[in-house]
Design an enzyme around this catalytic site. Structure first.
Site, PDB file in Angstrom:
ATOM      1  N   LYS A   1       5.794   6.686   4.724  1.00  0.00           N
ATOM      2  CA  LYS A   1       4.496   6.687   4.018  1.00  0.00           C
ATOM      3  C   LYS A   1       3.349   6.398   4.972  1.00  0.00           C
ATOM      4  O   LYS A   1       2.238   6.890   4.776  1.00  0.00           O
ATOM      5  CB  LYS A   1       4.523   5.722   2.833  1.00  0.00           C
TER       6      LYS A   1
ATOM      7  N   LEU B   1      15.866   5.606  20.556  1.00  0.00           N
ATOM      8  CA  LEU B   1      16.397   6.902  20.970  1.00  0.00           C
ATOM      9  C   LEU B   1      17.808   7.093  20.422  1.00  0.00           C
ATOM     10  O   LEU B   1      18.641   7.736  21.064  1.00  0.00           O
ATOM     11  CB  LEU B   1      16.415   7.023  22.500  1.00  0.00           C
TER      12      LEU B   1
ATOM     13  N   CYS C   1       7.957   1.921   5.146  1.00  0.00           N
ATOM     14  CA  CYS C   1       6.873   1.897   6.135  1.00  0.00           C
ATOM     15  C   CYS C   1       6.684   3.230   6.849  1.00  0.00           C
ATOM     16  O   CYS C   1       5.695   3.918   6.630  1.00  0.00           O
ATOM     17  CB  CYS C   1       7.116   0.780   7.152  1.00  0.00           C
TER      18      CYS C   1
ATOM     19  N   ARG D   1       9.942  -6.070  11.421  1.00  0.00           N
ATOM     20  CA  ARG D   1      11.106  -5.194  11.304  1.00  0.00           C
ATOM     21  C   ARG D   1      12.006  -5.783  10.229  1.00  0.00           C
ATOM     22  O   ARG D   1      12.379  -6.956  10.323  1.00  0.00           O
ATOM     23  CB  ARG D   1      11.875  -5.130  12.622  1.00  0.00           C
TER      24      ARG D   1
ATOM     25  N   ARG E   1      14.142   1.986  -0.375  1.00  0.00           N
ATOM     26  CA  ARG E   1      12.997   2.886  -0.441  1.00  0.00           C
ATOM     27  C   ARG E   1      13.176   4.038   0.554  1.00  0.00           C
ATOM     28  O   ARG E   1      13.386   3.822   1.733  1.00  0.00           O
ATOM     29  CB  ARG E   1      11.696   2.133  -0.159  1.00  0.00           C
TER      30      ARG E   1
ATOM     31  N   THR F   1       0.860  -1.188   0.000  1.00  0.00           N
ATOM     32  CA  THR F   1       0.000   0.000   0.000  1.00  0.00           C
ATOM     33  C   THR F   1       0.894   1.235   0.000  1.00  0.00           C
ATOM     34  O   THR F   1       1.096   1.876   1.032  1.00  0.00           O
ATOM     35  CB  THR F   1      -0.946   0.037   1.222  1.00  0.00           C
TER      36      THR F   1
END
Length: 445
Positions: A274, A261, A271, A162, A341, A93
């Site tokens: 977007k 952190l 991910c 992940r 990406r 998506t």
């Protein structure tokens, strides 16, 4: 009777999910419209780099010596519909061109292609990341298109993978979230995930909307945490403080925690960027846009880190890039992946090249993908080759290989010993002791 499972979409998510379902003991059929991808998977080869996935695939793909034969692939939606009792939708998506909103065309097409062939009761399970409200719409469409009508049910089961850890995150997730509207759908998914449930993985049942929001909220929280510490890095630079020490001190507070952190160049990939943008767009459609206005600043802080790295590199080059050679270590958006990406590393490399520098990039796994997307950049087969004659070396993806580099050996091939650590993971004292000028975002010079 043992359930049979189809997986629609065999990219990063789908290929991993299909292999994991076979590992759980199910007969699995993967479906994709790309015949080249299906041929590659059938041959036992993975179309992307993901640690452990190739081995898991070969363990189960039919036709290979020693495999269980539980996993096959096809380009036929009809075959997948006839084969499976549970159908997982694992298509992409992406962000819509020119907009923040998610492009739902691949999910819609998956439903449209599968549903007309569902002639017996089935459960279709969405795993793709979608805007809240999508599942309710798709459930209606599924029932309208399927010959069995409402016996073709929909559930939503978001993924929390992940990259670099996708296999273990699928086999032993930290939680399983299921948006279901019937006891039958819940029980089928309890059967699918019986192995991790037995190992103590929490199984949470919600409505459609909550299941969809869990993924959007989780990614937004992680992005916010990363941008928060990077905003603190900006303050640290102005104040002469050290953001790495600040992160450590904050991390000892159990309410905050140390994970995510790590100050540096910021997040990228397919991910977080977007997904937070799609979340903002959907909130606006729902009339709740003010609730997520903070995500605009999260996104802005993240993009500023790239610009700041370019500025630092220009400073190290004496104020301009013309005639300068820059070595970039890293192309993937994160280590243990070949995914480029929205890669911060390549974004920085391209900006510097456009300003006149000669840029050479090296990455342990992502060079081939980077070359296709950024053919004008130069590429090397090793860190040493990339650094040859360089006036500045930029460390932009935190591969273990780069942390193990010998500063003296690298220093012997560069034109000037200047290092910018975009990920704040190299030992500054070790590099300075070897004669390097070491700079990093959010740390004293």
């Amino acid at each position: 009777m043992t359930l049979r499972i189809s997986v629609i979409g065999t990219g990063y998510l789908g290929a991993t999910h299909a292999a994991a379902m076979a590992e759980f003991g199910f007969e699995v059929l993967g479906l994709d419209i790309d015949p080249d991808k299906i041929a590659m998977l059938t041959a036992g080869r993975v179309p992307m780099y993901e640690p452990g996935l190739s081995e898991l695939l070969l363990k189960h793909v039919a036709g290979h010596e020693g495999s269980t034969g539980r996993l096959r692939f096809t380009t036929s939606a009809k075959e997948a519909a006839e084969f499976g009792d549970v159908h997982f939708i694992c298509v992409n998506t992406p962000q819509r061109k020119g907009e923040f909103a998610a492009d739902m065309s691949y999910v819609d097409t998956a439903i449209d292609d599968l549903a007309p062939h569902l002639t017996r009761p089935a459960l279709v399970v969405g795993k793709s990341t979608v805007p809240v409200g999508s599942a309710a719409r798709l459930a209606e469409r599924l029932a309208a298109l399927a010959p069995v009508g409402e016996a073709a049910e929909l559930a939503w089961n978001p993924e929390f993978l992940r990259e670099g850890f996708a296999v273990q995150d699928t086999l032993r997730p930290d939680r399983i979230v299921v948006g279901a509207q019937s006891e039958r759908a819940e029980q089928l998914l309890r059967e699918v995930y019986a192995d991790p449930i037995a190992a103590g993985v929490p199984f949470l049942v919600t409505d459609y909307a909550t299941a969809e929001l869990v993924k959007a909220a989780a990614n937004s929280f992680l992005a916010t945490k990363i941008s928060f510490i990077n905003a603190m890095a900006e303050v640290c630079e102005a104040a002469g403080a050290d953001v790495t020490l600040l992160s450590t001190a904050l991390g000892h507070d159990e309410r905050i925690g140390r994970k995510f952190l790590n100050s540096g160049l910021g997040f990228g990939g397919g991910c977080l960027p977007k997904d937070i943008r799609a979340f903002m767009a959907r909130a606006g459609e729902l009339g709740a846009d003010q609730a997520l206005t903070f995500l605009r600043e999260v996104d802005s802080i993240n993009m500023r880190r790239r610009s700041r790295m370019v500025e630092l590199a220009r400073e190290q080059c004496g104020g301009g890039f013309l005639g300068r050679r820059i070595a970039v270590l890293g192309a993937a958006f994160k280590p243990n992946s070949d995914d480029i990406r929205d890669s911060p590393a390549l974004n920085v490399a391209a900006q510097i090249q456009l300003q006149g520098a000669q840029v050479t990039v090296y990455d342990p796994k992502a060079v081939d993908n980077a070359r296709k997307m950024f053919p004008s950049l130069a590429y090397a087969d090793s860190a040493l080759e990339a650094a040859e004659g360089a006036h500045v070396v930029l460390h932009l993806t935190e591969w273990a290989e780069f942390r193990e580099l010998d500063p003296a050996e690298l220093g012997a091939v560069v034109a000037e010993r200047r290092l910018l650590d975009g990920r704040n993971v190299l030992d500054a004292e070790v590099w300075r002791a070897a004669g390097w000028t070491y700079r990093a975002l959010g740390r004293p010079s």
